[in-house]
Design a protein around this motif. Structure first.
Motif, PDB file in Angstrom:
ATOM      1  N   ALA A   9       0.842  -1.196   0.000  1.00 51.87           N
ATOM      2  CA  ALA A   9       0.000   0.000   0.000  1.00 51.87           C
ATOM      3  C   ALA A   9       0.877   1.245   0.000  1.00 51.87           C
ATOM      4  CB  ALA A   9      -0.914  -0.002   1.221  1.00 51.87           C
ATOM      5  N   PRO A  10       0.445   2.320  -0.655  1.00 53.29           N
ATOM      6  CA  PRO A  10       1.252   3.536  -0.733  1.00 53.29           C
ATOM      7  C   PRO A  10       1.210   4.371   0.542  1.00 53.29           C
ATOM      8  CG  PRO A  10      -0.775   3.836  -1.956  1.00 53.29           C
ATOM      9  CD  PRO A  10      -0.765   2.400  -1.496  1.00 53.29           C
ATOM     10  N   THR A  17       4.890  -0.914   3.145  1.00 51.20           N
ATOM     11  CA  THR A  17       6.194  -1.582   3.163  1.00 51.20           C
ATOM     12  C   THR A  17       6.725  -1.795   4.577  1.00 51.20           C
ATOM     13  OG1 THR A  17       6.766  -0.821   0.938  1.00 51.20           O
ATOM     14  CG2 THR A  17       8.587  -1.427   2.384  1.00 51.20           C
ATOM     15  N   PRO A  18       6.649  -0.803   5.487  1.00 46.69           N
ATOM     16  CA  PRO A  18       7.148  -1.058   6.848  1.00 46.69           C
ATOM     17  C   PRO A  18       6.442  -2.231   7.522  1.00 46.69           C
ATOM     18  CG  PRO A  18       6.849   1.289   6.496  1.00 46.69           C
ATOM     19  CD  PRO A  18       6.225   0.608   5.315  1.00 46.69           C
ATOM     20  N   ARG A  53       3.022   3.835  -7.043  1.00 47.07           N
ATOM     21  CA  ARG A  53       2.877   2.491  -6.481  1.00 47.07           C
ATOM     22  C   ARG A  53       4.139   2.120  -5.705  1.00 47.07           C
ATOM     23  NH1 ARG A  53       1.764  -0.740 -11.829  1.00 47.07           N
ATOM     24  NH2 ARG A  53       1.601  -2.530 -10.416  1.00 47.07           N
ATOM     25  N   CYS A  54       3.989   1.257  -4.697  1.00 47.02           N
ATOM     26  CA  CYS A  54       5.099   0.902  -3.816  1.00 47.02           C
ATOM     27  C   CYS A  54       5.367  -0.600  -3.891  1.00 47.02           C
ATOM     28  CB  CYS A  54       4.785   1.289  -2.372  1.00 47.02           C
ATOM     29  SG  CYS A  54       4.573   3.064  -2.133  1.00 47.02           S
ATOM     30  N   PHE A  55       6.633  -0.964  -3.768  1.00 53.76           N
ATOM     31  CA  PHE A  55       7.047  -2.353  -3.908  1.00 53.76           C
ATOM     32  C   PHE A  55       8.147  -2.681  -2.910  1.00 53.76           C
ATOM     33  CE2 PHE A  55       5.716  -0.585  -7.940  1.00 53.76           C
ATOM     34  CZ  PHE A  55       4.804  -1.515  -8.408  1.00 53.76           C
ATOM     35  N   ALA A  56       8.233  -3.951  -2.576  1.00 52.86           N
ATOM     36  CA  ALA A  56       9.323  -4.440  -1.729  1.00 52.86           C
ATOM     37  C   ALA A  56       9.770  -5.788  -2.262  1.00 52.86           C
ATOM     38  CB  ALA A  56       8.879  -4.561  -0.281  1.00 52.86           C
ATOM     39  N   ALA A  57      11.076  -6.043  -2.166  1.00 50.73           N
ATOM     40  CA  ALA A  57      11.642  -7.324  -2.577  1.00 50.73           C
ATOM     41  C   ALA A  57      12.293  -7.974  -1.367  1.00 50.73           C
ATOM     42  CB  ALA A  57      12.661  -7.128  -3.696  1.00 50.73           C
TER      43      ALA A  57
END
Length: 250
Positions: free
Chosen positions: A155-156, A187-188, A210-214
């Motif tokens: 989510a942003p 992300t957190p 948009r937000c992303f995490a790897a």
């Protein structure tokens, strides 16, 4: 683990929107709060933000909650081994019409190639599947090969919630028996839910709003470096939504 109810798949407004390729469509909480769903983008071709995500994928890719299949189709067009799974028959058929491989399956069901996927995608809110982020992350870890890569869209905003929702196409629709559990994570929150014994954070970024995490699953050989792969692997189309798609043995 008990498979979560496939209430999303039974939501007629969702199937109708996918067939039309447009909304309006919302996730509605019991208190009336609405989250707009970007059906038009889901049903369009992969955009530059999507393509950047796909550039980061390694090896054989499993797209969990693939929806109408734009990412599966884009990876297939590159000659990559990729399989999409979704609980919606409408989504699976649309993905296959685009030229991708897809199965009508929950992520918590038995899946082809368990423990041998190189990358798992959780895009377009799929991090919320089942309403239990830690259970989903545990399941994804079991699907990946040691040191495999998870790319999740978050989510942003910095949110961490598990709620009961329903898919609706009108803003004043009351809650009904079609409600199901869902989660929203920034992300957190995703990084908090990913146990350090099983995951290493690799990267996080924002693009196009948009937000992303790897995250990389832990193994003795994992390097925790941002992943980019130019490997090209042949794929074979699944002819029916009920058929399994093989993953190359490692």
């Amino acid at each position: 683990m008990t498979t979560p109810p496939a209430a999303w798949a039974a939501a007629d407004p969702y199937a109708t929107a996918l067939r039309a390729g447009r909304g309006p469509l919302f996730l509605r909480r019991a208190d009336g709060w609405l989250l707009p769903l970007d059906v038009e983008r889901w049903c369009a071709r992969a955009d530059p933000v999507d393509l950047d995500v796909l550039d980061r994928c390694e090896g054989a890719v499993l797209d969990v909650g693939c929806g109408p299949g734009r990412l599966v189709a884009a990876l297939s067009a590159r000659g990559r081994t990729v399989l999409g799974i979704d609980v919606s028959a409408t989504a699976v058929h649309r993905a296959m019409r685009l030229g991708g491989e897809a199965l009508r399956r929950s992520v918590f069901d038995p899946l082809p190639g368990e423990g041998r996927w190189d990358t798992v995608l959780l895009m377009d809110g799929s991090i919320g599947i089942g309403g239990d982020p830690r259970a989903l992350l545990d399941r994804v870890a079991g699907l990946l090969s040691p040191g495999g890569l998870l790319i999740a869209e978050t989510a942003p905003v910095d949110v961490d919630e598990r709620v009961e929702v329903q898919v609706v196409d009108v803003v004043d629709s009351p809650m009904s028996d079609g409600a199901f559990l869902w989660a929203r994570l920034g992300t957190p929150a995703l990084l908090r839910h990913a146990p350090r014994t099983r995951w290493t954070a690799v990267a996080h970024w924002t693009a196009g709003g948009r937000c992303f995490a790897a995250l990389r699953s832990r193994s003795a050989s994992s390097s925790a470096e941002p992943a980019k792969s130019t490997a090209v692997i042949s794929s074979h189309r699944v002819r029916k939504p009920s058929e399994d798609s093989p993953v190359p043995s490692r």
